[in-house]
Design a protein around this motif. Structure first.
Motif, mmCIF file in Angstrom:
data_model
loop_
_atom_site.group_PDB
_atom_site.id
_atom_site.type_symbol
_atom_site.label_atom_id
_atom_site.label_comp_id
_atom_site.label_asym_id
_atom_site.label_seq_id
_atom_site.Cartn_x
_atom_site.Cartn_y
_atom_site.Cartn_z
ATOM 1 N N ALA A 29 -4.719 -21.361 5.549
ATOM 2 C CA ALA A 29 -4.956 -20.707 6.839
ATOM 3 C C ALA A 29 -6.053 -21.388 7.657
ATOM 4 C CB ALA A 29 -5.329 -19.245 6.623
ATOM 5 N N TYR A 30 -6.869 -22.201 7.013
ATOM 6 C CA TYR A 30 -7.979 -22.859 7.690
ATOM 7 C C TYR A 30 -7.486 -23.609 8.925
ATOM 8 C CZ TYR A 30 -12.263 -25.507 8.282
ATOM 9 O OH TYR A 30 -13.412 -26.029 8.800
ATOM 10 N N PRO A 31 -8.132 -23.530 10.075
ATOM 11 C CA PRO A 31 -9.500 -23.063 10.294
ATOM 12 C C PRO A 31 -9.619 -21.562 10.579
ATOM 13 C CG PRO A 31 -8.685 -24.020 12.312
ATOM 14 C CD PRO A 31 -7.587 -24.176 11.286
ATOM 15 N N GLU A 32 -8.496 -20.834 10.560
ATOM 16 C CA GLU A 32 -8.580 -19.381 10.741
ATOM 17 C C GLU A 32 -8.929 -18.715 9.414
ATOM 18 O OE1 GLU A 32 -4.846 -18.171 12.415
ATOM 19 O OE2 GLU A 32 -5.306 -19.076 14.353
ATOM 20 N N GLU A 33 -9.409 -17.478 9.497
ATOM 21 C CA GLU A 33 -9.653 -16.707 8.284
ATOM 22 C C GLU A 33 -8.313 -16.316 7.681
ATOM 23 O OE1 GLU A 33 -12.335 -13.404 8.444
ATOM 24 O OE2 GLU A 33 -14.014 -14.662 9.085
ATOM 25 N N ALA A 34 -8.243 -16.398 6.374
ATOM 26 C CA ALA A 34 -7.077 -15.934 5.627
ATOM 27 C C ALA A 34 -7.364 -14.526 5.130
ATOM 28 C CB ALA A 34 -6.818 -16.860 4.440
ATOM 29 N N CYS A 35 -6.305 -13.811 4.753
ATOM 30 C CA CYS A 35 -6.499 -12.490 4.170
ATOM 31 C C CYS A 35 -5.326 -12.150 3.261
ATOM 32 C CB CYS A 35 -6.688 -11.420 5.241
ATOM 33 S SG CYS A 35 -5.352 -11.294 6.447
ATOM 34 N N GLY A 36 -5.555 -11.201 2.386
ATOM 35 C CA GLY A 36 -4.512 -10.767 1.482
ATOM 36 C C GLY A 36 -4.926 -9.499 0.772
ATOM 37 N N LEU A 37 -4.015 -8.990 -0.032
ATOM 38 C CA LEU A 37 -4.234 -7.719 -0.729
ATOM 39 C C LEU A 37 -4.101 -7.892 -2.232
ATOM 40 C CD1 LEU A 37 -2.164 -5.485 1.694
ATOM 41 C CD2 LEU A 37 -4.654 -5.443 1.398
ATOM 42 N N PHE A 38 -4.835 -7.070 -2.961
ATOM 43 C CA PHE A 38 -4.742 -7.022 -4.414
ATOM 44 C C PHE A 38 -4.043 -5.733 -4.825
ATOM 45 C CE2 PHE A 38 -8.657 -9.605 -3.949
ATOM 46 C CZ PHE A 38 -8.205 -10.745 -4.596
ATOM 47 N N VAL A 39 -3.106 -5.859 -5.740
ATOM 48 C CA VAL A 39 -2.424 -4.710 -6.333
ATOM 49 C C VAL A 39 -2.940 -4.576 -7.752
ATOM 50 C CG1 VAL A 39 -0.187 -3.783 -7.048
ATOM 51 C CG2 VAL A 39 -0.384 -5.012 -4.876
ATOM 52 N N GLY A 40 -3.164 -3.344 -8.186
ATOM 53 C CA GLY A 40 -3.662 -3.112 -9.537
ATOM 54 C C GLY A 40 -3.709 -1.634 -9.842
ATOM 55 N N THR A 41 -4.656 -1.270 -10.693
ATOM 56 C CA THR A 41 -4.750 0.118 -11.138
ATOM 57 C C THR A 41 -6.070 0.744 -10.697
ATOM 58 O OG1 THR A 41 -5.623 -0.636 -13.271
ATOM 59 C CG2 THR A 41 -3.253 -0.229 -13.140
ATOM 60 N N MET A 42 -5.985 2.046 -10.511
ATOM 61 C CA MET A 42 -7.153 2.862 -10.180
ATOM 62 C C MET A 42 -7.341 3.874 -11.308
ATOM 63 S SD MET A 42 -8.320 2.155 -7.025
ATOM 64 C CE MET A 42 -8.272 2.773 -5.365
ATOM 65 N N ASP A 43 -8.569 4.304 -11.479
ATOM 66 C CA ASP A 43 -8.888 5.355 -12.438
ATOM 67 C C ASP A 43 -9.860 6.298 -11.746
ATOM 68 O OD1 ASP A 43 -9.154 6.879 -14.769
ATOM 69 O OD2 ASP A 43 -10.729 5.582 -15.572
ATOM 70 N N ALA A 44 -9.443 7.533 -11.583
ATOM 71 C CA ALA A 44 -10.264 8.552 -10.915
ATOM 72 C C ALA A 44 -10.707 8.070 -9.527
ATOM 73 C CB ALA A 44 -11.466 8.932 -11.775
ATOM 74 N N GLY A 45 -9.786 7.410 -8.810
ATOM 75 C CA GLY A 45 -10.061 7.001 -7.443
ATOM 76 C C GLY A 45 -10.857 5.719 -7.297
ATOM 77 N N ALA A 46 -11.143 5.037 -8.399
ATOM 78 C CA ALA A 46 -11.886 3.783 -8.325
ATOM 79 C C ALA A 46 -11.065 2.675 -8.980
ATOM 80 C CB ALA A 46 -13.231 3.917 -9.036
ATOM 81 N N PRO A 47 -11.114 1.467 -8.438
ATOM 82 C CA PRO A 47 -10.369 0.369 -9.046
ATOM 83 C C PRO A 47 -10.910 0.063 -10.438
ATOM 84 C CG PRO A 47 -11.651 -0.410 -7.156
ATOM 85 C CD PRO A 47 -11.863 1.061 -7.262
ATOM 86 N N THR A 48 -10.008 -0.241 -11.361
ATOM 87 C CA THR A 48 -10.417 -0.561 -12.732
ATOM 88 C C THR A 48 -10.885 -1.999 -12.867
ATOM 89 O OG1 THR A 48 -8.207 -1.279 -13.384
ATOM 90 C CG2 THR A 48 -8.731 1.077 -13.682
ATOM 91 N N GLY A 49 -10.566 -2.825 -11.890
ATOM 92 C CA GLY A 49 -10.892 -4.241 -11.962
ATOM 93 C C GLY A 49 -9.700 -5.081 -12.376
ATOM 94 N N SER A 50 -8.680 -4.424 -12.874
ATOM 95 C CA SER A 50 -7.462 -5.113 -13.277
ATOM 96 C C SER A 50 -6.597 -5.382 -12.049
ATOM 97 C CB SER A 50 -6.694 -4.254 -14.285
ATOM 98 O OG SER A 50 -5.481 -4.863 -14.639
ATOM 99 N N VAL A 51 -6.220 -6.640 -11.856
ATOM 100 C CA VAL A 51 -5.388 -7.040 -10.726
ATOM 101 C C VAL A 51 -4.076 -7.560 -11.277
ATOM 102 C CG1 VAL A 51 -5.158 -8.663 -8.811
ATOM 103 C CG2 VAL A 51 -7.357 -7.559 -9.249
ATOM 104 N N SER A 52 -2.974 -6.941 -10.873
ATOM 105 C CA SER A 52 -1.665 -7.398 -11.334
ATOM 106 C C SER A 52 -1.024 -8.373 -10.356
ATOM 107 C CB SER A 52 -0.731 -6.206 -11.561
ATOM 108 O OG SER A 52 -0.492 -5.518 -10.352
ATOM 109 N N GLU A 53 -1.457 -8.332 -9.086
ATOM 110 C CA GLU A 53 -0.868 -9.219 -8.085
ATOM 111 C C GLU A 53 -1.850 -9.489 -6.959
ATOM 112 O OE1 GLU A 53 3.052 -9.515 -5.166
ATOM 113 O OE2 GLU A 53 2.615 -7.625 -6.167
#
Length: 150
Positions: A29-53
């Protein structure tokens, strides 16, 4: 509950392949900012840190200074996560000429998704620098990143 009491997870776990997807998308994407999303799991409304995608998205802002995740890309990520009984747990974006630290704009935008992980990739130096954060109630908390095989 105060922001500091809700800070989690202890570690964001990315595979080498996910790291390559994120950093590669930032360079593409350079010279523009790139962006994306992480898919994973949450526990009690907080991300567990595990990223599946790690899902690259279009930057609707088409800017070197700010990012705005394309709404269609976000909807597609949410649907894909739901099909796997997961959630969108965070996002990434690049800083093309500054440190991998949330800008005031990043902090204000984080109010929309206070439970997310925020990963920033700095392209300022010869080698990319990837750092992760939780941004809760305007407070920035760095989160360690572990690179795993895969």
């Amino acid at each position: 509950m105060s922001g500091a009491a809700r800070v989690a997870p202890p570690v964001v776990r990315l595979t080498q392949t996910q790291w390559q997807v994120v950093v590669g998308h930032c360079y593409d994407a350079y010279p523009e900012e790139a962006c994306g999303l992480f898919v994973g799991t949450m526990d009690a409304g907080a991300p567990t840190g595990s990223v599946s995608e790690a899902r690259p998205c279009r930057n609707e802002a088409a800017s070197a200074l700010v990012y705005r995740i394309d709404g269609r890309d976000q909807l597609a990520a949410m649907r894909a996560a739901e099909q796997r009984n997961e959630e969108v747990v965070g996002c990434w974006h690049s800083h093309t000429h500054t440190d991998a630290y949330p800008s005031p704009t990043d902090v204000s935008q984080a109010a929309w998704y206070p439970d997310w992980l925020y990963v920033i990739v700095s392209l300022r130096d010869d080698a990319p620098v990837l750092r992760a954060y939780r941004i809760i109630d305007g407070e920035v908390h760095e989160v360690p990143v572990a690179l795993e095989r895969g």
